[in-house]
Motif scaffolding. Structure first.
Motif, PDB file in Angstrom:
ATOM      1  N   ILE A 101     -12.253  -2.708  -2.289  1.00 39.38           N
ATOM      2  CA  ILE A 101     -12.039  -3.849  -3.177  1.00 39.38           C
ATOM      3  C   ILE A 101     -10.818  -3.524  -4.021  1.00 39.38           C
ATOM      4  O   ILE A 101     -10.795  -2.525  -4.744  1.00 39.38           O
ATOM      5  CB  ILE A 101     -13.249  -4.105  -4.082  1.00 39.38           C
ATOM      6  N   GLU A 102      -9.800  -4.371  -3.907  1.00 40.19           N
ATOM      7  CA  GLU A 102      -8.563  -4.159  -4.659  1.00 40.19           C
ATOM      8  C   GLU A 102      -8.535  -5.103  -5.852  1.00 40.19           C
ATOM      9  O   GLU A 102      -8.590  -6.324  -5.688  1.00 40.19           O
ATOM     10  CB  GLU A 102      -7.342  -4.400  -3.758  1.00 40.19           C
ATOM     11  N   GLY A 103      -8.447  -4.526  -7.052  1.00 33.55           N
ATOM     12  CA  GLY A 103      -8.498  -5.355  -8.249  1.00 33.55           C
ATOM     13  C   GLY A 103      -9.851  -6.032  -8.344  1.00 33.55           C
ATOM     14  O   GLY A 103     -10.885  -5.448  -8.054  1.00 33.55           O
ATOM     15  N   GLU A 104      -9.829  -7.292  -8.701  1.00 37.94           N
ATOM     16  CA  GLU A 104     -11.086  -8.035  -8.827  1.00 37.94           C
ATOM     17  C   GLU A 104     -11.134  -9.229  -7.887  1.00 37.94           C
ATOM     18  O   GLU A 104     -12.060 -10.038  -7.967  1.00 37.94           O
ATOM     19  CB  GLU A 104     -11.255  -8.520 -10.270  1.00 37.94           C
ATOM     20  N   TYR A 105     -10.153  -9.336  -6.977  1.00 39.52           N
ATOM     21  CA  TYR A 105     -10.102 -10.570  -6.204  1.00 39.52           C
ATOM     22  C   TYR A 105      -9.856 -10.388  -4.714  1.00 39.52           C
ATOM     23  O   TYR A 105      -9.829 -11.359  -3.965  1.00 39.52           O
ATOM     24  CB  TYR A 105      -9.022 -11.501  -6.773  1.00 39.52           C
ATOM     25  N   ARG A 106      -9.708  -9.156  -4.212  1.00 38.87           N
ATOM     26  CA  ARG A 106      -9.393  -8.981  -2.793  1.00 38.87           C
ATOM     27  C   ARG A 106     -10.260  -7.914  -2.148  1.00 38.87           C
ATOM     28  O   ARG A 106     -10.498  -6.846  -2.703  1.00 38.87           O
ATOM     29  CB  ARG A 106      -7.925  -8.608  -2.606  1.00 38.87           C
ATOM     30  N   ILE A 107     -10.731  -8.226  -0.925  1.00 41.65           N
ATOM     31  CA  ILE A 107     -11.466  -7.266  -0.095  1.00 41.65           C
ATOM     32  C   ILE A 107     -10.621  -6.914   1.117  1.00 41.65           C
ATOM     33  O   ILE A 107     -10.038  -7.788   1.764  1.00 41.65           O
ATOM     34  CB  ILE A 107     -12.816  -7.864   0.363  1.00 41.65           C
ATOM     35  N   TYR A 108     -10.563  -5.617   1.399  1.00 41.09           N
ATOM     36  CA  TYR A 108      -9.958  -5.118   2.637  1.00 41.09           C
ATOM     37  C   TYR A 108     -11.054  -4.457   3.467  1.00 41.09           C
ATOM     38  O   TYR A 108     -11.882  -3.711   2.931  1.00 41.09           O
ATOM     39  CB  TYR A 108      -8.891  -4.058   2.352  1.00 41.09           C
ATOM     40  N   ASP A 109     -11.038  -4.700   4.772  1.00 42.53           N
ATOM     41  CA  ASP A 109     -11.965  -4.014   5.663  1.00 42.53           C
ATOM     42  C   ASP A 109     -11.159  -3.319   6.758  1.00 42.53           C
ATOM     43  O   ASP A 109     -10.251  -3.922   7.347  1.00 42.53           O
ATOM     44  CB  ASP A 109     -12.945  -5.006   6.281  1.00 42.53           C
ATOM     45  N   ILE A 110     -11.467  -2.062   7.019  1.00 40.76           N
ATOM     46  CA  ILE A 110     -10.739  -1.272   8.009  1.00 40.76           C
ATOM     47  C   ILE A 110     -11.399  -1.432   9.368  1.00 40.76           C
ATOM     48  O   ILE A 110     -12.603  -1.216   9.517  1.00 40.76           O
ATOM     49  CB  ILE A 110     -10.720   0.214   7.607  1.00 40.76           C
ATOM     50  N   LYS A 111     -10.607  -1.796  10.376  1.00 37.11           N
ATOM     51  CA  LYS A 111     -11.103  -1.923  11.739  1.00 37.11           C
ATOM     52  C   LYS A 111     -10.240  -1.059  12.660  1.00 37.11           C
ATOM     53  O   LYS A 111      -9.013  -1.173  12.651  1.00 37.11           O
ATOM     54  CB  LYS A 111     -11.046  -3.378  12.212  1.00 37.11           C
ATOM     55  N   SER A 112     -10.897  -0.228  13.468  1.00 36.80           N
ATOM     56  CA  SER A 112     -10.156   0.689  14.339  1.00 36.80           C
ATOM     57  C   SER A 112     -10.346   0.396  15.822  1.00 36.80           C
ATOM     58  O   SER A 112      -9.842   1.122  16.670  1.00 36.80           O
ATOM     59  CB  SER A 112     -10.573   2.138  14.049  1.00 36.80           C
ATOM     60  N   GLN A 113     -11.075  -0.660  16.144  1.00 35.65           N
ATOM     61  CA  GLN A 113     -11.304  -1.015  17.549  1.00 35.65           C
ATOM     62  C   GLN A 113     -10.013  -1.488  18.206  1.00 35.65           C
ATOM     63  O   GLN A 113      -9.031  -1.811  17.541  1.00 35.65           O
ATOM     64  CB  GLN A 113     -12.375  -2.099  17.645  1.00 35.65           C
TER      65      GLN A 113
END
Length: 236
Positions: A101-113
């Motif tokens: 969660i970056e700051g209070e407004y963004r979600i990042y999800d890591i995908k390696s497939q």
């Protein structure tokens, strides 16, 4: 306040002594994802690579090239890693652990497939979104073995689509790609630049939202959208 815990051995979330489904469980069920057909050695290697990358990013060791690239996409000082939370929709509870969660407004999800899975990713990230207040932006950091890394914007689904996901899970139904194509159109975004936060070394604005809005609009102007039959529209 309800107490949320995670049993690592059973891979279960427990909310006040009641086992509740996970985001991954829901997303796999409603998309019909079946990993049993993948050879165990391949599946094990893929999981090990994913775990290594996630740990490398979270701990900030940055030994892998994937973690180094991911770190370049983030404002690390504003990030929380592996954030556990839960959400409730009516009387339905679920939980999960969000990569970043970056700051209070963004979600990042890591995908390696190796390949994209937009339906699964959209469902998964939108379920994560409801566990926290104020999330406005969802992104996948895709780091396949090919080295063709990219940031993928994920659409924010309206409430009726979230309810459709939960009802599909409860009734044992699966959703296909038409679920995304039938999503409600994005609301119009103002093209005026807004500065939300300004500190030394960081500047938080709506520039990304503007860029995403423009990119969505540009989809309508692709040459392949027009033929001799609608050439008048093309000229407009």
């Amino acid at each position: 306040m309800p107490r949320l815990s995670y049993n690592d051995e059973k891979h279960e979330y427990d909310l006040d002594s009641i086992v509740i489904p996970s985001v991954t469980q829901i997303a796999q069920a409603v998309t019909g994802k079946d990993l049993s057909k993948i050879p165990p050695k391949i599946l094990q290697a893929a999981r090990a690579r994913g775990v290594e990358i996630h740990a490398d990013v979270e701990e900030g060791t940055l030994k892998t090239r994937e973690a180094q690239w991911i770190n370049e996409q983030l404002s690390r000082e504003a990030c929380q890693f592996e954030v556990m939370g839960y959400a409730t929709i009516g009387d339905f509870f679920y939980a999960g652990r969000t990569d970043i969660i970056e700051g209070e407004y963004r979600i990042y999800d890591i995908k390696s497939q190796s390949s994209d899975d937009l339906l699964y990713w959209t469902i998964q990230l939108n379920l994560y979104r409801l566990m926290y207040q104020g999330i406005q932006s969802l992104k996948v950091l895709h780091v396949p073995n090919s080295g063709n890394y990219k940031v993928i914007d994920i659409q924010v689904l309206p409430d009726e689509k979230i309810n459709e996901i939960i009802e599909a899970f409860k009734s044992g139904k699966t959703l296909d790609d038409s679920f995304l194509s039938n999503s409600v159109e994005h609301e119009e975004v103002s093209l005026d630049l807004i500065v939300y936060e300004k500190n030394i070394g960081t500047l938080t604005t709506n520039a990304q939202a503007i860029l995403e809005a423009v990119n969505r609009k540009l989809e309508s102007y692709k040459p392949e959208n027009y033929t001799e039959e609608n050439i008048a529209e093309a000229k407009k």
